[in-house]
Design a protein around this motif. Structure first.
Motif, mmCIF file in Angstrom:
data_model
loop_
_atom_site.group_PDB
_atom_site.id
_atom_site.type_symbol
_atom_site.label_atom_id
_atom_site.label_comp_id
_atom_site.label_asym_id
_atom_site.label_seq_id
_atom_site.Cartn_x
_atom_site.Cartn_y
_atom_site.Cartn_z
ATOM 1 N N ARG A 40 -5.962 -4.270 -5.345
ATOM 2 C CA ARG A 40 -4.658 -3.626 -5.559
ATOM 3 C C ARG A 40 -4.503 -2.604 -4.445
ATOM 4 N N ILE A 41 -3.499 -2.800 -3.598
ATOM 5 C CA ILE A 41 -3.339 -2.005 -2.388
ATOM 6 C C ILE A 41 -1.919 -1.472 -2.307
ATOM 7 N N ALA A 42 -1.787 -0.216 -1.866
ATOM 8 C CA ALA A 42 -0.471 0.375 -1.640
ATOM 9 C C ALA A 42 -0.258 0.593 -0.152
ATOM 10 N N PHE A 43 0.948 0.300 0.318
ATOM 11 C CA PHE A 43 1.347 0.584 1.689
ATOM 12 C C PHE A 43 2.543 1.515 1.647
ATOM 13 N N LEU A 44 2.398 2.667 2.270
ATOM 14 C CA LEU A 44 3.461 3.662 2.340
ATOM 15 C C LEU A 44 3.862 3.794 3.797
ATOM 16 N N GLY A 45 5.042 3.326 4.121
ATOM 17 C CA GLY A 45 5.497 3.311 5.508
ATOM 18 C C GLY A 45 5.393 1.895 6.044
ATOM 19 N N LEU A 46 6.525 1.273 6.281
ATOM 20 C CA LEU A 46 6.549 -0.138 6.661
ATOM 21 C C LEU A 46 7.140 -0.332 8.044
ATOM 22 N N GLY A 47 6.529 0.310 8.999
ATOM 23 C CA GLY A 47 6.909 0.086 10.389
ATOM 24 C C GLY A 47 6.320 -1.243 10.856
ATOM 25 N N SER A 48 6.265 -1.449 12.142
ATOM 26 C CA SER A 48 5.754 -2.713 12.688
ATOM 27 C C SER A 48 4.332 -3.002 12.237
ATOM 28 N N MET A 49 3.472 -2.017 12.315
ATOM 29 C CA MET A 49 2.074 -2.240 11.960
ATOM 30 C C MET A 49 1.900 -2.388 10.449
ATOM 31 N N GLY A 50 2.486 -1.493 9.667
ATOM 32 C CA GLY A 50 2.328 -1.538 8.213
ATOM 33 C C GLY A 50 2.890 -2.805 7.601
ATOM 34 N N THR A 51 4.053 -3.242 8.059
ATOM 35 C CA THR A 51 4.665 -4.460 7.525
ATOM 36 C C THR A 51 3.807 -5.679 7.819
ATOM 37 N N GLY A 52 3.325 -5.776 9.039
ATOM 38 C CA GLY A 52 2.487 -6.919 9.411
ATOM 39 C C GLY A 52 1.202 -6.987 8.607
ATOM 40 N N SER A 64 1.683 -2.797 -3.678
ATOM 41 C CA SER A 64 2.803 -1.899 -3.971
ATOM 42 C C SER A 64 3.203 -1.313 -2.632
ATOM 43 N N VAL A 65 4.502 -1.228 -2.378
ATOM 44 C CA VAL A 65 4.961 -0.725 -1.090
ATOM 45 C C VAL A 65 6.073 0.297 -1.283
ATOM 46 N N PHE A 66 6.208 1.169 -0.289
ATOM 47 C CA PHE A 66 7.315 2.120 -0.260
ATOM 48 C C PHE A 66 7.677 2.383 1.186
ATOM 49 N N ASN A 67 8.964 2.485 1.426
ATOM 50 C CA ASN A 67 9.475 2.887 2.721
ATOM 51 C C ASN A 67 10.770 3.651 2.481
ATOM 52 N N ARG A 68 11.015 4.694 3.283
ATOM 53 C CA ARG A 68 12.258 5.465 3.106
ATOM 54 C C ARG A 68 13.487 4.591 3.267
ATOM 55 N N THR A 69 13.430 3.624 4.175
ATOM 56 C CA THR A 69 14.513 2.661 4.342
ATOM 57 C C THR A 69 14.163 1.447 3.486
ATOM 58 N N ALA A 70 14.792 1.342 2.328
ATOM 59 C CA ALA A 70 14.403 0.349 1.324
ATOM 60 C C ALA A 70 14.457 -1.088 1.843
ATOM 61 N N MET A 71 15.391 -1.403 2.728
ATOM 62 C CA MET A 71 15.521 -2.792 3.186
ATOM 63 C C MET A 71 14.284 -3.268 3.941
ATOM 64 N N ARG A 72 13.472 -2.331 4.466
ATOM 65 C CA ARG A 72 12.230 -2.725 5.153
ATOM 66 C C ARG A 72 11.226 -3.342 4.174
ATOM 67 N N ALA A 73 11.365 -3.036 2.883
ATOM 68 C CA ALA A 73 10.435 -3.560 1.879
ATOM 69 C C ALA A 73 10.865 -4.920 1.330
ATOM 70 N N GLU A 74 12.096 -5.340 1.586
ATOM 71 C CA GLU A 74 12.611 -6.581 1.002
ATOM 72 C C GLU A 74 11.777 -7.822 1.346
ATOM 73 N N PRO A 75 11.365 -8.010 2.606
ATOM 74 C CA PRO A 75 10.544 -9.206 2.892
ATOM 75 C C PRO A 75 9.231 -9.204 2.113
ATOM 76 N N LEU A 76 8.657 -8.040 1.900
ATOM 77 C CA LEU A 76 7.407 -7.956 1.152
ATOM 78 C C LEU A 76 7.639 -8.191 -0.333
#
Length: 67
Positions: A5-17, A30-42
């Motif tokens: 069970r892993i959380a990613f906070l911040g989904l820039g280029s590196m975090g998203t990949g 579980s993921v979070f990003n200030r710009t919500a649309m960055r989390a949609e693919p995940l």
């Protein structure tokens, strides 16, 4: 392999990949990003999207913070 069970906070280029690879490998994310649309693919890969950084990191065994 045992799923983690892993959380990613911040989904820039590196975090998203990295998060996408872990989701594809069957880990519970579980993921979070200030710009919500960055989390949609995940979310489409099965990640739980938190409404805040705290919600994104709750009940996770490991967390990563990327800016």
């Amino acid at each position: 392999m045992r799923a983690m069970r892993i959380a990613f906070l911040g989904l820039g280029s590196m975090g998203t990949g990295m998060a996408a690879r872990l989701a594809a490998a069957g880990h519970a994310l579980s993921v979070f990003n200030r710009t919500a649309m960055r989390a949609e693919p995940l979310a489409r890969l099965g990640a739980r999207v938190g409404e805040s950084a705290r919600a994104g990191a709750e009940r996770r065994g490991a967390s990563g913070l990327w800016k």
